[in-house]
Enzyme design. Structure first.
Site, PDB file in Angstrom:
ATOM      1  N   GLY A  45      -6.586  13.504  14.614  1.00 41.96           N
ATOM      2  CA  GLY A  45      -5.536  12.815  13.859  1.00 41.96           C
ATOM      3  C   GLY A  45      -6.076  12.093  12.638  1.00 41.96           C
ATOM      4  O   GLY A  45      -5.493  12.147  11.549  1.00 41.96           O
ATOM      5  N   CYS A  46      -7.194  11.426  12.797  1.00 38.82           N
ATOM      6  CA  CYS A  46      -7.773  10.671  11.683  1.00 38.82           C
ATOM      7  C   CYS A  46      -8.294  11.598  10.599  1.00 38.82           C
ATOM      8  O   CYS A  46      -8.227  11.281   9.412  1.00 38.82           O
ATOM      9  CB  CYS A  46      -8.866   9.733  12.191  1.00 38.82           C
ATOM     10  N   THR A  47      -8.805  12.759  10.996  1.00 39.88           N
ATOM     11  CA  THR A  47      -9.253  13.748  10.013  1.00 39.88           C
ATOM     12  C   THR A  47      -8.061  14.281   9.241  1.00 39.88           C
ATOM     13  O   THR A  47      -8.111  14.395   8.002  1.00 39.88           O
ATOM     14  CB  THR A  47     -10.029  14.888  10.706  1.00 39.88           C
ATOM     15  N   ALA A  50      -6.966  11.508   6.784  1.00 42.19           N
ATOM     16  CA  ALA A  50      -7.919  11.336   5.687  1.00 42.19           C
ATOM     17  C   ALA A  50      -7.834  12.501   4.705  1.00 42.19           C
ATOM     18  O   ALA A  50      -7.849  12.296   3.480  1.00 42.19           O
ATOM     19  CB  ALA A  50      -9.336  11.201   6.232  1.00 42.19           C
TER      20      ALA A  50
END
Length: 155
Positions: A45-47, A50
């Site tokens: 999710g964070c990738t 970003a």
């Protein structure tokens, strides 16, 4: 933790940056800044989030916005994340949760019936004078940047 609201003065933050040295919100005064808080670099999710910011950076910059990401990850992990994903905006390390707490992005979460304390995925837009122009908490990783651009009136 109390959350920021439109019109609040954004708390200053001074944190180690993948761009080198430290970055302070004060350093960005005079420019609008999108500060986004995320749980952990290199997770799916964070990738996604970003990379969405990376892919939208030209339109955000053209509209006058800087982008800064903040997580509790150590700086070396963030540097690897930045290199692996070709991110071109600073990522800040907040392992002691000082900024996360001051900005309302650290608190109780529930996931699969479990309650714990952690990063609340959040985005705060700060205007050139240091006031909160937009504050969004518990945002989704996927589709958030597109929604943020719509909310800011950016094509």
């Amino acid at each position: 933790m109390p959350r920021l609201a439109v019109g609040d003065t954004a708390p200053d933050l001074t944190l180690p940056s993948t761009a080198g040295g430290t970055l302070s919100l004060q350093d960005l005064r005079g420019r609008a800044v999108v500060v986004y808080f995320y749980p952990a670099a290199a997770t799916p999710g964070c990738t996604t989030q970003a990379c969405d910011f990376r892919d939208s950076l030209a339109s955000l910059t053209a509209a006058g916005y800087e982008v800064v990401g903040v997580s509790p990850d150590p700086l070396d992990k963030l540097a690897t994340f930045v290199a692996d994903q070709a991110l071109t905006f600073p990522m800040l390390s907040d392992p002691d949760h000082v900024a996360l707490e001051a900005w309302g992005a650290w608190g109780e979460k529930k996931n699969y019936g479990r309650t714990y304390t952690g990063v609340i995925r959040s985005t705060v837009v700060v205007d050139a004078e240091g006031k909160v122009a937009l504050a969004q908490y518990n945002v989704k990783a996927t589709g958030h940047v597109a929604k943020l651009r719509r909310d800011l009136g950016i094509d």
